[in-house]
Design a protein around this motif. Structure first.
Motif, PDB file in Angstrom:
ATOM      1  N   GLU A 288     139.309   7.024 109.631  1.00 28.00           N
ATOM      2  CA  GLU A 288     139.211   7.051 108.068  1.00 28.00           C
ATOM      3  C   GLU A 288     137.798   6.988 107.406  1.00 28.00           C
ATOM      4  O   GLU A 288     137.031   6.494 108.229  1.00 28.00           O
ATOM      5  N   ILE A 289     137.735   7.554 106.328  1.00 28.82           N
ATOM      6  CA  ILE A 289     136.508   7.827 105.573  1.00 28.82           C
ATOM      7  C   ILE A 289     136.704   6.824 104.402  1.00 28.82           C
ATOM      8  O   ILE A 289     137.537   7.120 103.853  1.00 28.82           O
ATOM      9  N   ASN A 290     135.845   6.001 104.343  1.00 25.88           N
ATOM     10  CA  ASN A 290     135.703   4.957 102.980  1.00 25.88           C
ATOM     11  C   ASN A 290     134.817   5.437 102.039  1.00 25.88           C
ATOM     12  O   ASN A 290     133.810   5.838 102.169  1.00 25.88           O
ATOM     13  N   ALA A 291     135.134   4.930 100.864  1.00 26.12           N
ATOM     14  CA  ALA A 291     134.031   5.249  99.608  1.00 26.12           C
ATOM     15  C   ALA A 291     132.797   4.508  99.749  1.00 26.12           C
ATOM     16  O   ALA A 291     132.975   3.114 100.108  1.00 26.12           O
ATOM     17  N   GLU A 292     131.734   4.990  99.549  1.00 25.50           N
ATOM     18  CA  GLU A 292     130.276   4.523  99.858  1.00 25.50           C
ATOM     19  C   GLU A 292     129.809   4.010  98.435  1.00 25.50           C
ATOM     20  O   GLU A 292     128.904   3.285  98.414  1.00 25.50           O
ATOM     21  N   ALA A 293     130.875   4.296  97.281  1.00 28.51           N
ATOM     22  CA  ALA A 293     130.418   3.910  96.091  1.00 28.51           C
ATOM     23  C   ALA A 293     131.707   3.841  95.156  1.00 28.51           C
ATOM     24  O   ALA A 293     132.506   4.647  95.556  1.00 28.51           O
ATOM     25  N   ALA A 294     131.685   3.177  94.216  1.00 30.71           N
ATOM     26  CA  ALA A 294     132.912   3.169  93.263  1.00 30.71           C
ATOM     27  C   ALA A 294     132.613   4.145  92.218  1.00 30.71           C
ATOM     28  O   ALA A 294     131.631   4.991  91.788  1.00 30.71           O
ATOM     29  N   GLY A 295     133.525   4.903  91.942  1.00 32.80           N
ATOM     30  CA  GLY A 295     133.524   6.068  90.784  1.00 32.80           C
ATOM     31  C   GLY A 295     134.988   6.800  90.758  1.00 32.80           C
ATOM     32  O   GLY A 295     135.970   6.367  91.172  1.00 32.80           O
ATOM     33  N   THR A 296     134.999   7.984  90.279  1.00 30.84           N
ATOM     34  CA  THR A 296     136.011   8.784  90.331  1.00 30.84           C
ATOM     35  C   THR A 296     136.114   9.876  91.222  1.00 30.84           C
ATOM     36  O   THR A 296     135.051  10.637  91.520  1.00 30.84           O
ATOM     37  N   LEU A 297     137.107  10.175  92.022  1.00 28.48           N
ATOM     38  CA  LEU A 297     136.928  11.121  93.181  1.00 28.48           C
ATOM     39  C   LEU A 297     137.576  12.573  92.712  1.00 28.48           C
ATOM     40  O   LEU A 297     138.583  12.431  91.962  1.00 28.48           O
ATOM     41  N   PHE A 298     136.635  13.348  93.200  1.00 29.80           N
ATOM     42  CA  PHE A 298     137.240  14.803  92.953  1.00 29.80           C
ATOM     43  C   PHE A 298     137.155  15.416  94.366  1.00 29.80           C
ATOM     44  O   PHE A 298     136.109  15.540  95.101  1.00 29.80           O
ATOM     45  N   ILE A 299     138.540  15.849  94.540  1.00 28.59           N
ATOM     46  CA  ILE A 299     138.642  16.433  96.021  1.00 28.59           C
ATOM     47  C   ILE A 299     138.481  17.874  96.081  1.00 28.59           C
ATOM     48  O   ILE A 299     139.046  18.666  95.113  1.00 28.59           O
ATOM     49  N   THR A 300     137.760  18.390  96.991  1.00 26.67           N
ATOM     50  CA  THR A 300     137.360  19.774  97.074  1.00 26.67           C
ATOM     51  C   THR A 300     137.914  20.494  98.296  1.00 26.67           C
ATOM     52  O   THR A 300     138.164  21.762  98.330  1.00 26.67           O
ATOM     53  N   VAL A 301     138.480  19.736  99.321  1.00 27.39           N
ATOM     54  CA  VAL A 301     139.129  20.179 100.318  1.00 27.39           C
ATOM     55  C   VAL A 301     140.732  19.554 100.499  1.00 27.39           C
ATOM     56  O   VAL A 301     140.557  18.373 100.742  1.00 27.39           O
ATOM     57  N   ARG A 302     141.684  20.139 100.570  1.00 22.64           N
ATOM     58  CA  ARG A 302     143.119  19.512 100.560  1.00 22.64           C
ATOM     59  C   ARG A 302     143.474  19.289 101.848  1.00 22.64           C
ATOM     60  O   ARG A 302     142.894  19.423 102.860  1.00 22.64           O
ATOM     61  N   GLU A 303     144.724  18.510 101.893  1.00 20.78           N
ATOM     62  CA  GLU A 303     145.176  17.997 103.177  1.00 20.78           C
ATOM     63  C   GLU A 303     145.601  19.340 103.985  1.00 20.78           C
ATOM     64  O   GLU A 303     146.172  20.265 103.476  1.00 20.78           O
ATOM     65  N   GLY A 304     145.415  19.244 105.443  1.00 23.05           N
ATOM     66  CA  GLY A 304     146.096  20.189 106.264  1.00 23.05           C
ATOM     67  C   GLY A 304     144.832  21.355 106.655  1.00 23.05           C
ATOM     68  O   GLY A 304     145.295  22.200 107.136  1.00 23.05           O
ATOM     69  N   THR A 305     143.559  21.109 106.014  1.00 24.11           N
ATOM     70  CA  THR A 305     142.645  21.983 106.222  1.00 24.11           C
ATOM     71  C   THR A 305     141.781  21.523 107.201  1.00 24.11           C
ATOM     72  O   THR A 305     141.213  20.319 107.137  1.00 24.11           O
ATOM     73  N   THR A 306     141.342  22.397 108.355  1.00 22.54           N
ATOM     74  CA  THR A 306     140.503  22.224 109.002  1.00 22.54           C
ATOM     75  C   THR A 306     139.096  22.694 108.793  1.00 22.54           C
ATOM     76  O   THR A 306     138.875  23.834 108.505  1.00 22.54           O
ATOM     77  N   VAL A 307     138.006  21.867 108.908  1.00 23.97           N
ATOM     78  CA  VAL A 307     136.847  22.346 108.483  1.00 23.97           C
ATOM     79  C   VAL A 307     135.777  21.854 109.497  1.00 23.97           C
ATOM     80  O   VAL A 307     135.978  21.044 110.418  1.00 23.97           O
ATOM     81  N   ALA A 308     134.449  22.336 109.301  1.00 25.14           N
ATOM     82  CA  ALA A 308     133.365  22.027 110.388  1.00 25.14           C
ATOM     83  C   ALA A 308     132.955  20.449 110.061  1.00 25.14           C
ATOM     84  O   ALA A 308     132.842  20.173 109.010  1.00 25.14           O
ATOM     85  N   ILE A 309     132.291  19.813 110.997  1.00 29.36           N
ATOM     86  CA  ILE A 309     131.640  18.527 110.830  1.00 29.36           C
ATOM     87  C   ILE A 309     130.554  18.970 110.025  1.00 29.36           C
ATOM     88  O   ILE A 309     129.595  19.693 110.002  1.00 29.36           O
ATOM     89  N   GLY A 310     130.416  18.070 108.957  1.00 33.96           N
ATOM     90  CA  GLY A 310     129.204  17.899 107.909  1.00 33.96           C
ATOM     91  C   GLY A 310     129.763  18.496 106.610  1.00 33.96           C
ATOM     92  O   GLY A 310     128.970  18.690 105.444  1.00 33.96           O
TER      93      GLY A 310
END
Length: 412
Positions: free
Chosen positions: A45-67
């Motif tokens: 799991e990836i946890n939030a490092e700060a409080a705020g509003t989340l804006f998702i740029t990559v949707r579920e089911g997508t494979t991406v490179a590390i980084g």
């Protein structure tokens, strides 16, 4: 603050965005779980490092490179409202003062369509410009914003969520089930692909053979009945079967070191330590975390170690270091009711012990037929470095230690 896919090991180059725990535009708090990613070895799991509003740029089911940046947390940003229904007419007024806040999607879409957001009457909270305001600004022949509402809607969706790559390409793309008549097709997860590769390699690249025996579990059952209550009060964990078999295997490995060896090129590498892998089945598939220096562990340490790994698997907190470096593996199919099976070697190891269900069976004792709690044992081994005599001897030693555990296995 950008949310990136973290590095989890030198050999891991990509990850699947398996699940978002939060919605796009939702408020998140620091250390709150945001999403679940899956590599070919672990799920985490990836946890939030700060409080705020989340804006998702990559949707579920997508494979991406590390980084890869998969989302952004805007500190102090206003959470998104529910989308406003698409209007067929442009707003009556197209002049307004500066908007209080523009989301990344709005800014990007406005730039692509050549629209100045400050010239629009925002319909969002506090007068802010929304995606629908930009869509409505593009209705009719109005220069850069011209286009059909439906086309504009598709454009903004592609801005928020880039098109999914072709599954046949380097990335696996969406994992959504696809119905094809009377079947449903879904791409393998990275972990399942890795399991398939390793199991196939074990069959193709080793001279695997399996030998069988059976053990009378009566002595262990009696010991557990006698000591379990005290054991649990003292150590906080129940006394199960696995510590007995871990200790039995360690003692047998000391007598038959080839079972604690591996092939490296043209060399045989024998380990003088005993890092025992325990096969654990999780939601994503089978993993084999390792008990380090099992020969130095007390029964309670073994039980606590297994319980810790089981909890890590359940909560997706298993680390790559937990899986690396085992010298021998134990797999307990008996907890699922398996009566007999041939376990597959976990490369580069050369042997694996399979435990099975305890079953009351008639056996011969001192010339009489009696009913005893029996367990079938299976040892799969690489015949390239382990001879049949050694394999049979190893399994007989395990049987002896299990059937007479008092002197050989119990510690204090």
């Amino acid at each position: 603050m950008e949310i990136t896919v973290p590095a989890v090991g030198e050999s891991v180059t990509e990850a699947l965005i398996a699940k978002w725990h939060k919605q796009d535009g939702e408020r998140v708090e620091k250390d709150e779980p945001l999403c679940e990613i899956e590599t070919d070895k672990i799920t985490m799991e990836i946890n939030a490092e700060a409080a705020g509003t989340l804006f998702i740029t990559v949707r579920e089911g997508t494979t991406v490179a590390i980084g890869t940046v998969i989302g952004v947390i805007k500190e102090g940003a206003v959470p998104k409202e529910a989308p406003t229904p698409l209007r067929r007419e442009a707003p009556a007024s197209t002049t307004a003062g500066p908007t209080p806040f523009l989301s990344p999607a709005v800014r990007k879409m406005a730039q692509e369509k050549g629209i100045t957001p400050e010239t629009l009457q925002g319909t969002g909270r506090g007068g802010r410009v929304t995606v629908d305001d930009l869509l409505n600004a593009g209705v009719g022949d109005q220069g850069p914003g011209t286009g059909k509402p439906g086309e504009a809607k598709v454009a903004v969706q592609e801005t928020l969520f880039p098109p999914v790559p072709d599954p046949s390409g380097p990335q696996s793309g969406s994992r959504s089930p696809v119905s094809e008549g009377r079947i449903t097709r879904i791409p393998m997860t990275p972990i399942r692909r890795r399991i398939a590769e390793r199991l196939l390699a074990a069959r193709q690249q080793t001279a695997m053979l399996t030998t069988f025996n059976e053990a009378d579990m009566g002595a262990i059952i009696e010991l557990r009945k006698k000591h379990n209550e005290h054991f649990q009060k003292k150590f906080g964990v129940k006394l199960g079967y696995m510590p007995f078999f871990v200790k039995a295997c360690v003692e047998a490995l000391k007598e038959f070191p080839m079972a604690n060896s591996r092939i490296d090129g043209n060399d045989i590498v024998t380990h003088h330590f005993h890092d025992i892998g325990i096969a654990v089945s999780g939601e994503k598939g089978l993993v084999v975390p390792v008990l380090r220096d099992a020969d130095r562990l007390h029964f309670a340490d073994i039980e606590k170690g297994i319980a810790t790994y089981a909890e890590k698997v359940r909560t997706n907190r298993l680390e790559l270091a937990d899986l690396e470096g085992g010298t021998f593996t134990i797999s307990n199919g008996g907890i699922y009711g398996s009566l007999l099976s041939t376990p597959i070697i976990n490369p580069p190891q050369s042997a694996v012990l399979g435990m099975h269900a305890v079953q009351d069976r008639p056996v011969a004792r001192n010339g009489e037929v009696v009913i005893r709690p029996m367990m079938y044992l299976a040892l799969s081994y690489d015949h390239r470095i382990i001879d049949g005599r050694e394999a049979v001897g190893f399994l007989k030693k395990v049987k002896e230690y299990v059937e007479e555990p008092e002197e050989m296995l119990l510690e204090g």
